[in-house]
Motif scaffolding. Structure first.
Motif, PDB file in Angstrom:
ATOM      1  N   VAL A 117      -8.758  -1.392  -2.818  1.00  0.00           N
ATOM      2  CA  VAL A 117      -9.004  -0.671  -1.553  1.00  0.00           C
ATOM      3  C   VAL A 117      -8.162   0.599  -1.558  1.00  0.00           C
ATOM      4  O   VAL A 117      -7.514   0.941  -0.565  1.00  0.00           O
ATOM      5  N   GLU A 118      -8.202   1.306  -2.694  1.00  0.00           N
ATOM      6  CA  GLU A 118      -7.323   2.445  -2.886  1.00  0.00           C
ATOM      7  C   GLU A 118      -7.646   3.564  -1.903  1.00  0.00           C
ATOM      8  O   GLU A 118      -8.792   3.995  -1.807  1.00  0.00           O
ATOM      9  N   PRO A 119      -6.634   4.057  -1.155  1.00  0.00           N
ATOM     10  CA  PRO A 119      -6.869   5.249  -0.349  1.00  0.00           C
ATOM     11  C   PRO A 119      -7.055   6.434  -1.292  1.00  0.00           C
ATOM     12  O   PRO A 119      -6.256   6.626  -2.204  1.00  0.00           O
ATOM     13  N   ASN A 120      -8.131   7.194  -1.107  1.00  0.00           N
ATOM     14  CA  ASN A 120      -8.368   8.283  -2.042  1.00  0.00           C
ATOM     15  C   ASN A 120      -9.206   9.381  -1.419  1.00  0.00           C
ATOM     16  O   ASN A 120      -9.921   9.152  -0.453  1.00  0.00           O
ATOM     17  N   THR A 121      -9.073  10.589  -2.004  1.00  0.00           N
ATOM     18  CA  THR A 121     -10.002  11.652  -1.671  1.00  0.00           C
ATOM     19  C   THR A 121     -10.746  11.986  -2.942  1.00  0.00           C
ATOM     20  O   THR A 121     -10.132  12.325  -3.943  1.00  0.00           O
ATOM     21  N   ALA A 122     -12.030  11.852  -2.889  1.00  0.00           N
ATOM     22  CA  ALA A 122     -12.890  12.136  -4.031  1.00  0.00           C
ATOM     23  C   ALA A 122     -12.419  11.412  -5.278  1.00  0.00           C
ATOM     24  O   ALA A 122     -12.441  11.966  -6.370  1.00  0.00           O
ATOM     25  N   GLY A 123     -11.927  10.208  -5.118  1.00  0.00           N
ATOM     26  CA  GLY A 123     -11.526   9.433  -6.280  1.00  0.00           C
ATOM     27  C   GLY A 123     -10.070   9.614  -6.668  1.00  0.00           C
ATOM     28  O   GLY A 123      -9.546   8.846  -7.454  1.00  0.00           O
ATOM     29  N   PHE A 124      -9.416  10.632  -6.127  1.00  0.00           N
ATOM     30  CA  PHE A 124      -8.006  10.828  -6.465  1.00  0.00           C
ATOM     31  C   PHE A 124      -7.127  10.011  -5.531  1.00  0.00           C
ATOM     32  O   PHE A 124      -7.309  10.022  -4.305  1.00  0.00           O
ATOM     33  N   LEU A 125      -6.181   9.312  -6.103  1.00  0.00           N
ATOM     34  CA  LEU A 125      -5.345   8.398  -5.331  1.00  0.00           C
ATOM     35  C   LEU A 125      -4.481   9.153  -4.328  1.00  0.00           C
ATOM     36  O   LEU A 125      -3.954  10.218  -4.619  1.00  0.00           O
ATOM     37  N   LYS A 126      -4.354   8.566  -3.143  1.00  0.00           N
ATOM     38  CA  LYS A 126      -3.408   9.101  -2.159  1.00  0.00           C
ATOM     39  C   LYS A 126      -2.510   7.954  -1.724  1.00  0.00           C
ATOM     40  O   LYS A 126      -2.864   7.164  -0.864  1.00  0.00           O
ATOM     41  N   LYS A 127      -1.346   7.899  -2.331  1.00  0.00           N
ATOM     42  CA  LYS A 127      -0.520   6.716  -2.119  1.00  0.00           C
ATOM     43  C   LYS A 127       0.442   6.841  -0.951  1.00  0.00           C
ATOM     44  O   LYS A 127       1.040   5.862  -0.543  1.00  0.00           O
ATOM     45  N   LYS A 128       0.603   8.060  -0.422  1.00  0.00           N
ATOM     46  CA  LYS A 128       1.658   8.287   0.561  1.00  0.00           C
ATOM     47  C   LYS A 128       1.461   7.431   1.822  1.00  0.00           C
ATOM     48  O   LYS A 128       2.364   6.708   2.246  1.00  0.00           O
ATOM     49  N   ASP A 129       0.260   7.504   2.383  1.00  0.00           N
ATOM     50  CA  ASP A 129      -0.010   6.733   3.600  1.00  0.00           C
ATOM     51  C   ASP A 129       0.066   5.239   3.323  1.00  0.00           C
ATOM     52  O   ASP A 129       0.558   4.459   4.140  1.00  0.00           O
ATOM     53  N   ALA A 130      -0.431   4.877   2.135  1.00  0.00           N
ATOM     54  CA  ALA A 130      -0.423   3.458   1.777  1.00  0.00           C
ATOM     55  C   ALA A 130       1.002   2.934   1.744  1.00  0.00           C
ATOM     56  O   ALA A 130       1.295   1.848   2.259  1.00  0.00           O
ATOM     57  N   ARG A 131       1.894   3.729   1.176  1.00  0.00           N
ATOM     58  CA  ARG A 131       3.285   3.291   1.099  1.00  0.00           C
ATOM     59  C   ARG A 131       3.852   3.068   2.502  1.00  0.00           C
ATOM     60  O   ARG A 131       4.521   2.074   2.766  1.00  0.00           O
ATOM     61  N   LYS A 132       3.514   3.986   3.420  1.00  0.00           N
ATOM     62  CA  LYS A 132       4.039   3.865   4.774  1.00  0.00           C
ATOM     63  C   LYS A 132       3.515   2.581   5.424  1.00  0.00           C
ATOM     64  O   LYS A 132       4.272   1.825   6.028  1.00  0.00           O
ATOM     65  N   LYS A 133       2.240   2.348   5.250  1.00  0.00           N
ATOM     66  CA  LYS A 133       1.656   1.160   5.859  1.00  0.00           C
ATOM     67  C   LYS A 133       2.299  -0.107   5.299  1.00  0.00           C
ATOM     68  O   LYS A 133       2.607  -1.045   6.038  1.00  0.00           O
ATOM     69  N   VAL A 134       2.511  -0.121   3.972  1.00  0.00           N
ATOM     70  CA  VAL A 134       3.133  -1.294   3.362  1.00  0.00           C
ATOM     71  C   VAL A 134       4.540  -1.505   3.912  1.00  0.00           C
ATOM     72  O   VAL A 134       4.928  -2.626   4.265  1.00  0.00           O
ATOM     73  N   LEU A 135       5.286  -0.410   4.002  1.00  0.00           N
ATOM     74  CA  LEU A 135       6.661  -0.540   4.503  1.00  0.00           C
ATOM     75  C   LEU A 135       6.666  -1.032   5.949  1.00  0.00           C
ATOM     76  O   LEU A 135       7.470  -1.875   6.341  1.00  0.00           O
ATOM     77  N   ASP A 136       5.746  -0.503   6.773  1.00  0.00           N
ATOM     78  CA  ASP A 136       5.644  -0.959   8.161  1.00  0.00           C
ATOM     79  C   ASP A 136       5.375  -2.453   8.240  1.00  0.00           C
ATOM     80  O   ASP A 136       6.028  -3.188   8.976  1.00  0.00           O
ATOM     81  N   LEU A 137       4.371  -2.875   7.470  1.00  0.00           N
ATOM     82  CA  LEU A 137       4.000  -4.293   7.489  1.00  0.00           C
ATOM     83  C   LEU A 137       5.156  -5.165   7.023  1.00  0.00           C
ATOM     84  O   LEU A 137       5.438  -6.220   7.590  1.00  0.00           O
ATOM     85  N   SER A 138       5.818  -4.687   5.990  1.00  0.00           N
ATOM     86  CA  SER A 138       6.894  -5.474   5.420  1.00  0.00           C
ATOM     87  C   SER A 138       8.026  -5.624   6.440  1.00  0.00           C
ATOM     88  O   SER A 138       8.627  -6.680   6.590  1.00  0.00           O
ATOM     89  N   GLU A 139       8.268  -4.555   7.194  1.00  0.00           N
ATOM     90  CA  GLU A 139       9.272  -4.568   8.255  1.00  0.00           C
ATOM     91  C   GLU A 139       8.869  -5.545   9.363  1.00  0.00           C
ATOM     92  O   GLU A 139       9.615  -6.419   9.765  1.00  0.00           O
ATOM     93  N   ARG A 140       7.634  -5.388   9.799  1.00  0.00           N
ATOM     94  CA  ARG A 140       7.161  -6.117  10.962  1.00  0.00           C
ATOM     95  C   ARG A 140       7.182  -7.630  10.744  1.00  0.00           C
ATOM     96  O   ARG A 140       7.510  -8.384  11.650  1.00  0.00           O
ATOM     97  N   TYR A 141       6.821  -8.072   9.538  1.00  0.00           N
ATOM     98  CA  TYR A 141       6.741  -9.510   9.298  1.00  0.00           C
ATOM     99  C   TYR A 141       7.932 -10.054   8.517  1.00  0.00           C
ATOM    100  O   TYR A 141       7.941 -11.201   8.120  1.00  0.00           O
ATOM    101  N   GLY A 142       8.889  -9.205   8.269  1.00  0.00           N
ATOM    102  CA  GLY A 142      10.047  -9.671   7.517  1.00  0.00           C
ATOM    103  C   GLY A 142       9.713 -10.042   6.093  1.00  0.00           C
ATOM    104  O   GLY A 142      10.279 -10.958   5.517  1.00  0.00           O
ATOM    105  N   LEU A 143       8.746  -9.341   5.512  1.00  0.00           N
ATOM    106  CA  LEU A 143       8.351  -9.611   4.129  1.00  0.00           C
ATOM    107  C   LEU A 143       8.965  -8.536   3.241  1.00  0.00           C
ATOM    108  O   LEU A 143       8.330  -7.538   2.915  1.00  0.00           O
TER     109      LEU A 143
END
Lengths: 520, 329, 377
Positions: A117-143
């Protein structure tokens, strides 16, 4: 194609968020699922209980789109859906933590989470937002995870958290946990239970696959039991007892306690002194200065979480790998540098951890496997020519004596045998060598209760016959039931020695997690 | 000085096929398929590329078609031909889950035989050598300049072909594709842990087909660039497909390392070729066959030694060579 | 029984498919359909058209049996010996040097060739065992290196070349054994008169004996048991105390020795001179299809080698209209199809309903239980 229109929040109120109705899934020659029904309520933790081979994993694979059932249907919020592949499952907000983690080991945690489910524009990876979302989730659930760590470098616990984050990242509402506690310490298990409870309170629905009754009693709301591919029943946990669940699971009353008389151990058989094995993965040592001994008539168990050096230690002990320091003595003789064959001749038997990788030549017949440790013996060869009659006779005796079942007897290909019977064949072969020392590594992994009972009995019988037994096990129940002494291994070192009559699983857990250690 | 210019330009010239083909191998193996058929793929690419050039020759000579346009058409044909052959490998390895090494060996046997039979059929009985039209090479004239004979001029125009420019583009594209795109991430996952890729909804079969087809494309173009390097085609590529596989292993399945490895190997190839005209090399004038057999063996010997020396740090994609079976998890 | 019938059927299907594609190629590239057809039928029948042709089939089958055994033996131990051409060449070289340079008799030359092939085969074995280098790549490199060594050596050994023995200006091939050393020629035992062809000699008998010996080693001895265990699962072989590294090296040595003998059998006939060319010998590579067609069964290899030899002799009958490489195309198709024999076999066993009860392979994965009980006695 999946129906994406049903969001669980819609007013379309069915009591059940997921229903698997009358599912039948056949493989050639076997009905893995025979008319099974499973109904999952929103916001509940629903346990799926069954022995190894009862069909739990197959059922979940059907739900996750990995298999297509021959009969039956799946409903989401009361409407029939078709799940062709994991993408469809994902669109229905179904996520799964697999028993064997599905992580690419040389990828980072973040890459593993976004894979598919890679975030991308025209096939090019955009990891910045994904990293933020992962960090948020990890914070929120203590994971707690480090998104940039490479998976092969992180602990099993963090790998599991990565798997859980994979589901959360995809906003899954129906979470499947397949045997999630097998790799965790008791404390980590408590933590996982707390997290699962938290998900349920948020309205997520959880399917929890396990064969451990205590965990079900602790966390589940309801429980569905399968046995040999068949649906046995669904019960409310509040109205049931572990005894009833176990009877439903196995079909008879099971005595989980192993009958074992007290015994006074004899002289020392195995003496291990300062064994150190370098790691293949990192610069340090995977086994660090391990010393202990095993005497006649006792079962010594190496307990610990997977990956704390037990495997590497056994390799060094049995000669599959070389230690860089220390010595091993068997019956008073130094065997540290001895070849594998010579150790075997000295009286070491080894029931290996991985029966497919080491224990059997899968493309050899059962009889050929039965003589794997003995084919060179004059009993089975003369002048280099195999005595086929002797091999046949010998394996027929073992098959009879140890009740190894297979399609065509001695000429059955090992590959086509069931896991339990493969393991029985190995146990028969290794015990029939009449060893001084029996090294049994996870001898009951992946087996059903009947086979487990049988193998436990054989191991205890060896001990009672005055053999020395070294058991390596990850299952705390097995450790507590079989051992005469328990050694806990953590990060390649032995961090404590315990008497099973005195200690508790909680105490062992603290040592297994590295939270405590004894000065030895 | 002339010889230095020769060696440098020749090193670049021979590095191109190695680089392109090794990158091809990388894409295939990163997706999980061992592509030992690269040698055959190069031959098929070279074969059809050469025939395209021959077919376009009248049009170019008559001035109806730009020479480099014709070359690009031939290169494209070579790439497509490579894809076609690679599909045979993909079919047997992916759909039929056959042994990848054996399937590749079959194609390696097929390609030169087919090439000879086809060349006979087109050029006439017994004819197996195809020569390149002179207009294929890029000369000073193409830029409206005169040959000046300076060092720089020698260096650049000694042997310059369209594949030089194409190679730079393809290399950049390969790096970006592998590391910066969704496709690359998924491809790498399939070569490492196809079950994991499948569990997140990636179609492993499709990704592996893509990996093999990219290797076919690059392998075919690599075959054409090999023909440019040696100046003709005799239904063989002197084992360059296998050398490229060694380059890929030596380059640890990573594009930048492969780039370095390709130049390194090419350098040894060129040293072998120019050995007799390099001042400090032993002359061995009393030994027969030195230029035909001794020096040319250098790259092969170096390959074996390097493979042994670097075997410890070598890390192949985990799932390469193992057929993926959706049924088995 | 069922297994071998299916193996043979699968081989026949591969062969038929290869021949059909060969026909298509001949028809498509030929200028005249009638000529193409007659060439193709000539190819198919040539081997049996006369006793002399049959003699040639048998003569060429001998080295093919040897390289087929070489590849097949390595397969049984889990290795792909694509280095057979190099080992074959080394064997041929040493046999010829023994016969011409040192004037040795043929049995000694064959033994020398065997040792040379074994040593050349040992190299990729050593690299595989101790450095885990893929034997395929090293073998291919060693094929070329071997070719270069042999050619440059011969060019610098005047005693090996014609002017020394025969007044001939052609220096690009070794001197004929007929002049250089008749003792070096493998005896014909009157077979040449029976067949009316100088090609035939006892090499085919030697090759068949080797096949029988290899069959016994693989299927009747503890050594074969160990080798096959390594081939199936190197880790469990190690676990059983088998020295896997030693077995890899030994297996490559034996494979190399077999190929080496193949080279000797071909060139010690007195009818073939080694031609100093930058080309690897097809007899080496053709060991691969020979082994695959027979699913590496040493006795089956005798027949598959005869078949490959047969169509190669047939290929000569297609000239000058078609390149003999048409045969290579046919063979490559056979290898390609043989690569998925498992699948073909699976289909066949479905089509042919042998009634021997339940298939023991019925289970989806060994981790599942139950079937043990259903199938239990």
């Amino acid at each position: 194609m999946a129906e994406t229109t049903n969001k669980p929040t819609k007013a379309n109120e069915s009591e059940y968020v997921i229903e698997m109705l009358n599912i039948t899934k056949e493989f050639p020659g076997i009905k893995a699922n025979d008319n099974i029904t499973l109904q999952l309520k929103k916001g509940e933790i629903h346990a799926l209980l069954g022995e190894n081979g009862a069909g739990k994993s197959t059922l979940m694979s059907v739900l996750f789109g990995l298999y297509q059932p021959e009969a039956g249907c799946i409903k989401k919020n009361g409407e029939v859906v078709k799940i062709n592949d994991p993408n469809d499952a994902n669109m229905l907000n179904i996520g799964m933590v697999h028993q064997h983690f599905k992580l690419v080991e040389c990828f980072s945690v973040l890459d593993n989470i976004i894979l598919g489910v890679e975030p991308n524009t025209a096939g090019f990876l955009k990891k910045k937002d994904a990293r933020k979302k992962v960090l948020d989730l990890s914070e929120r659930y203590g994971l707690h995870v480090d998104p940039d760590a490479i998976v092969e470098d992180i602990s099993v616990g963090m790998q599991q958290r990565t798997e859980i984050l994979k589901m959360l990242y995809r906003d899954n509402e129906i979470l499947i946990f397949d045997e999630p506690t097998a790799v965790l310490t008791p404390q980590e298990i408590d933590e996982l239970m707390r997290i699962m409870r938290g998900f349920a309170n948020e309205g997520k629905s959880i399917l929890f696959i396990t064969h451990k009754l205590a965990e079900i009693m602790a966390v589940a709301d309801r429980c569905t039991v399968l046995r040999k591919g068949k649906y046995i029943g669904t019960v409310n946990i509040a109205d049931t007892t572990p005894q009833e669940l176990s009877r439903m699971m196995v079909g008879r009353n099971v005595n989980f306690k192993v009958d074992k008389q007290d015994m006074e151990p004899g002289e020392v058989v195995l003496e291990v002194n300062g064994i150190t094995v370098p790691s293949k993965l990192h610069k340090g040592n995977s086994v660090q200065d391990v010393s202990f001994n095993v005497r006649r008539g006792e079962i010594v168990t190496l307990a610990g979480i997977e990956g704390n050096g037990q495997t590497q230690f056994v390799y060094a002990l049995t000669g599959l790998d070389k230690p860089t320091a220390g010595s091993i003595k068997l019956c008073g003789k130094d065997i540290t540098k001895m070849a594998i064959r010579d150790r075997s001749k000295m009286g070491m038997s080894h029931i290996p951890e991985d029966r497919h990788k080491h224990g059997l030549v899968l493309d050899y017949s059962l009889e050929q496997n039965m003589v794997l440790q003995k084919y060179w013996d004059p009993q089975f060869q003369s002048m280099g020519f195999i005595k086929f009659d002797a091999v046949r006779e010998y394996s027929e005796r073992l098959i009879e004596q140890y009740d190894v079942r297979s399609g065509q007897g001695p000429i059955t290909m090992a590959r086509s045998m069931s896991g339990g019977n493969q393991q029985k064949a190995i146990v028969a072969r290794e015990i029939d060598k009449d060893p001084e020392l029996l090294v049994a590594v996870q001898p009951t992994r992946g087996l059903d209760v009947g086979a487990i009972e049988y193998i436990h009995k054989q191991i205890v019988a060896q001990r009672d016959a005055g053999k020395a037994v070294l058991l390596v096990s990850l299952e705390l129940d097995e450790v507590m039931n079989l051992s005469d002494r328990i050694l806990v291994m953590y990060e390649g070192e032995i961090v404590g020695e315990f008497d099973p009559k005195v200690t508790t699983t909680e105490e062992l857990g603290l040592y297994m997690a590295g939270a405590k250690r004894q000065e030895r | 000085m002339n010889i230095l210019a020769d060696i440098i330009s020749a090193t670049v010239l021979f590095a191109i096929p190695l680089l392109l083909v090794a990158l091809g191998g990388m894409f295939s193996e990163r997706s999980g398929i061992i592509n030992i058929a690269l040698d055959g793929i190069m031959i098929i690419g070279a074969l059809l590329g050469c025939h395209t050039l021959k077919w376009l020759d009248p049009a170019v000579t008559a001035g109806n078609l730009g020479s480099q346009v014709a070359v690009m058409i031939a290169i494209l044909v070579a790439g497509v031909a490579g894809i076609a052959l690679s599909l045979l490998l993909a079919f047997s390895a992916i759909n039929l889950r056959a042994d990848q090494t054996i399937g590749g060996t079959a194609l390696n046997m097929f390609a030169p035989a087919f090439s000879i039979v086809l060349t006979w059929a087109i050029l006439g009985q017994g004819q197996t050598t195809m020569t390149l039209p002179t207009w294929v090479r890029i000369v000073q004239n193409n830029f409206g300049k005169e040959a000046s004979g300076t060092f720089g001029d020698m260096l650049v125009f000694k042997s310059l072909y369209a594949t030089h420019f194409l190679c730079i583009i393809l290399f950049a594209a390969a790096v970006i594709l592998l590391y910066k795109t969704k496709f690359g991430l998924r491809l790498r996952a399939c070569g490492e842990h196809p079950q994991a890729a499948d569990s997140v909804g990636i179609n492993v079969y499709k990704m592996r087909y893509a990996g093999v087809m990219i290797s076919g494309f690059l392998g075919g173009i690599g075959g054409m660039s090999f023909v440019f390097a040696v100046g003709g085609f005799q239904s063989e590529v002197a084992g360059y497909g296998f050398l490229a596989l060694a380059v890929m292993i030596f380059g640890n399945w990573k594009p930048w390392s492969i780039l370095g490895a390709a130049f390194f190997f090419s350098f040894f190839r060129v040293i072998g070729n120019y050995a007799s005209s390099i001042p400090f090399m032993p002359k061995l004038s009393n030994v027969e066959g030195v230029t035909t057999y001794l020096w040319p063996s250098i790259p092969y010997v170096v390959t074996v030694i390097l493979l042994i020396l670097t075997s410890k740090r070598s890390r192949a994609p985990k799932a390469e060579g193992i057929p993926y079976d959706k049924g088995q998890r | 029984m069922k297994k071998s019938i299916i193996s043979i059927l699968a081989a026949v299907i591969s062969i038929v498919a290869g021949l059909v594609l060969g026909l298509v190629v001949v028809m498509a590239t030929g200028s005249d359909a009638a000529i193409s057809w007659s060439c193709f039928t000539a190819m198919l029948t040539s081997g049996f058209s006369s006793m002399a042709k049959l003699a040639k089939v048998l003569y060429q089958a001998a080295p093919l049996i040897m390289t087929g055994l070489s590849v097949g033996f390595a397969f049984k131990t889990g290795l792909f010996n694509i280095g057979a051409p190099g080992q074959y060449l080394m064997g041929a070289f040493v046999a010829l040097v023994g016969a011409i340079q040192f004037q040795l008799s043929w049995p000694i030359c064959i033994i020398a060739a065997m040792i040379a092939g074994a040593l050349w085969g040992a190299l990729p074995g050593l690299a595989k065992a101790y450095f885990n280098v893929n034997e395929v790549i090293t073998s291919i490199m060693l094929n070329w290196i071997g070719l270069f060594i042999v050619n440059i050596s011969l060019m610098n050994m005047p005693k090996m070349l014609p002017p020394h023995w025969v007044p001939s200006p052609i220096k690009d091939r070794t001197a004929s054994l007929k002049y250089a050393n008749p003792d070096g020629i493998i005896p014909k035992m009157g077979m040449d008169e029976f067949f009316g062809s100088p090609y035939i000699n006892i090499s085919i008998i030697i090759a068949i004996l080797f096949a029988v010996v290899i069959y016994i080693i693989l299927n009747r001895t503890t050594f074969g048991y160990e080798l096959k265990a390594c081939g199936h699962n190197r880790e469990s072989a190690r676990y059983a105390g088998i020295n896997a590294k030693r077995n890899i090296i030994l297996s490559m040595c034996i494979a190399g020795a077999l190929s080496g003998v193949g080279g000797a059998l071909y060139y010690l006939s007195g009818e073939a001179d080694y031609n100093i060319l930058k080309v690897l010998q097809a007899n080496g590579f053709n060991g691969i299809p020979v082994a695959l067609l027979a699913t590496s069964n040493p006795l089956g290899i005798i027949f598959s080698a005869l078949f490959i030899s047969y169509i190669q002799v047939g290929g000569e009958a297609m000239q000058p209209h078609f390149a003999t490489e048409v045969i290579d195309i046919i063979v490559s198709v056979i290898i390609y199809l043989a690569a998925f024999t498992l699948l073909t076999k699976g289909l066949l066993s479905k089509v042919i309903k042998f009634n021997d009860g339940k298939d023991a392979n019925a289970e989806p994965k060994p981790a599942e239980k139950n079937t043990g009980k259903e199938n239990g006695k």
